[in-house]
Motif scaffolding. Structure first.
Motif, mmCIF file in Angstrom:
data_model
loop_
_atom_site.group_PDB
_atom_site.id
_atom_site.type_symbol
_atom_site.label_atom_id
_atom_site.label_comp_id
_atom_site.label_asym_id
_atom_site.label_seq_id
_atom_site.Cartn_x
_atom_site.Cartn_y
_atom_site.Cartn_z
ATOM 1 N N ARG A 1 0.838 -1.123 -0.048
ATOM 2 C CA ARG A 1 -0.130 -0.080 0.076
ATOM 3 C C ARG A 1 0.928 1.209 -0.010
ATOM 4 N NH1 ARG A 1 -4.691 1.517 4.642
ATOM 5 N NH2 ARG A 1 -5.031 3.538 3.719
ATOM 6 N N LEU A 2 2.068 1.214 0.507
ATOM 7 C CA LEU A 2 3.027 2.368 0.640
ATOM 8 C C LEU A 2 3.204 3.116 -0.726
ATOM 9 C CD1 LEU A 2 4.424 4.264 2.295
ATOM 10 C CD2 LEU A 2 6.673 2.578 2.102
ATOM 11 N N PRO A 3 3.381 2.634 -1.707
ATOM 12 C CA PRO A 3 3.643 3.170 -3.140
ATOM 13 C C PRO A 3 2.508 4.059 -3.336
ATOM 14 C CG PRO A 3 4.637 1.117 -3.300
ATOM 15 C CD PRO A 3 3.818 0.911 -2.114
ATOM 16 N N LEU A 4 1.148 3.503 -3.309
ATOM 17 C CA LEU A 4 -0.063 4.422 -3.563
ATOM 18 C C LEU A 4 -0.207 5.457 -2.696
ATOM 19 C CD1 LEU A 4 -2.474 1.349 -3.971
ATOM 20 C CD2 LEU A 4 -1.342 2.724 -5.882
ATOM 21 N N GLU A 5 0.182 5.243 -1.175
ATOM 22 C CA GLU A 5 0.072 6.364 -0.358
ATOM 23 C C GLU A 5 1.129 7.550 -0.824
ATOM 24 O OE1 GLU A 5 -2.068 7.217 1.755
ATOM 25 O OE2 GLU A 5 -3.000 5.105 1.652
ATOM 26 N N VAL A 6 2.532 7.015 -1.128
ATOM 27 C CA VAL A 6 3.451 7.876 -1.402
ATOM 28 C C VAL A 6 3.170 8.718 -2.741
ATOM 29 C CG1 VAL A 6 6.092 7.952 -2.060
ATOM 30 C CG2 VAL A 6 5.226 6.652 -0.271
ATOM 31 N N GLU A 7 2.601 8.214 -3.645
ATOM 32 C CA GLU A 7 2.170 8.600 -4.974
ATOM 33 C C GLU A 7 0.960 9.798 -4.770
ATOM 34 O OE1 GLU A 7 0.268 7.169 -9.330
ATOM 35 O OE2 GLU A 7 0.637 5.813 -7.772
#
Length: 313
Positions: free
Chosen positions: A113-119
């Protein structure tokens, strides 16, 4: 190797070195941006948890992310065990910190989930930067904002280049302005010196000549005024004393002068008589006093006799 070949080799090595520096700088900036974005996600989480009720998945995601971040930072602080000289902080080893890692299932879920949040966080930052750069794009749809963001970097680079060129031109113009200012100052000083010389040679010389002419004019005017006053005086005397009056005044003056001569003669005679009396000395003074007393007694008796005659009548 000749000098041109050596210079070419040094230039290639320098270019390769700058390329490696830019590559390391890009790598460091990426990791630094990623770390700051993750920290901002956690800060936003703490702010939201005070005002709104988050879902369990959001809480789990942020808590797992925070736990993983803290363990990773502490592990980096400890450093490799083989290079360590001093004993570890608080006696902790890397294995002790690994025990604090979140469960592998939670870590895998959080990592997915982290890449989506960072994006999403980066997209907000890009949109914020876009709206700051172009306030009119604040009301644009998201797809149009995304398209503008792709061109934002090129625009910023172009504007940066323009600003640098403008700053360079401004610096050059400033240097040119200082040179012109110094040149103009020297020209003005020379002009002032020239004006001062012209003033001394022409204006002051003309002024002295003018003052001399004015002084002569005033002197002549004063002489004319004196002659005019004398003429008026003679005219008044001529109108006042006619020929008959002058003749009468001449006769009066002759009589007065004759009387003065007679008086002078009488005075001289009296002075001679007085000198004769002074020669007689003190006896003459006594006779004068006795004569005076007798004359006063005679006067008193004459007055008494007159009074007696008046009483008898």
């Amino acid at each position: 190797m000749d000098e041109s070949g050596l210079s070419l080799s040094l230039a290639k090595e320098q270019a390769q070195a700058w390329k490696e520096v830019r590559l390391h700088k890009t790598t460091w900036l990426r990791s630094e941006i990623l770390q700051r974005v993750i920290q901002e996600l956690l800060v936003d989480y703490y702010v939201k948890i005070q005002d709104t009720n988050l879902t369990s998945e959001d809480k789990k995601f942020h808590e797992t992310l925070e736990q993983q971040l803290l363990v990773t930072q502490l592990t980096q602080l400890l450093g490799p065990s083989q290079e360590r000289v001093m004993p570890p902080l608080l006696g902790l080893e890397k294995a002790d910190l690994l025990e604090l890692m979140p469960p592998s299932e939670d870590f895998v879920w959080m990592r997915a989930r982290l890449p989506l949040e960072v994006e999403e966080q980066l997209k907000k930052k890009c949109f914020t930067l876009l709206c700051y750069h172009d306030p009119n794009s604040d009301s644009d749809p998201e797809t149009l904002k995304a398209a503008k963001v792709w061109k934002l970097a090129e625009m910023l680079v172009s504007e940066k280049q323009q600003c640098q060129e403008a700053r360079s031109q401004q610096k050059e113009q400033g240097v040119l302005l200082e040179k012109k200012r110094a040149t103009y100052s020297q020209v003005l000083l020379r002009c002032l010196a020239l004006l001062h010389r012209l003033l001394q040679e022409h204006r002051l010389k003309t002024q002295s000549e003018l003052d001399r002419i004015n002084a002569q004019y005033l002197e002549i005017k004063c002489s004319a005024m004196i002659l005019k006053l004398r003429m008026e005086e003679l005219k008044i005397l001529s109108d006042t004393y006619t020929a008959e009056k002058v003749e009468v005044h001449r006769l009066i003056r002759d009589r007065l002068e004759g009387a003065i001569r007679l008086q002078k003669q009488d005075m001289e005679k009296s002075r001679q008589v007085l000198n004769t009396y002074e020669v007689l000395g003190e006896e003459f003074d006594k006779l004068v006093k006795e004569y005076t007393q007798l004359k006063q007694t005679t006067e008193n008796r004459r007055w008494a006799l007159q009074e007696f005659n008046k009483a008898c009548r």
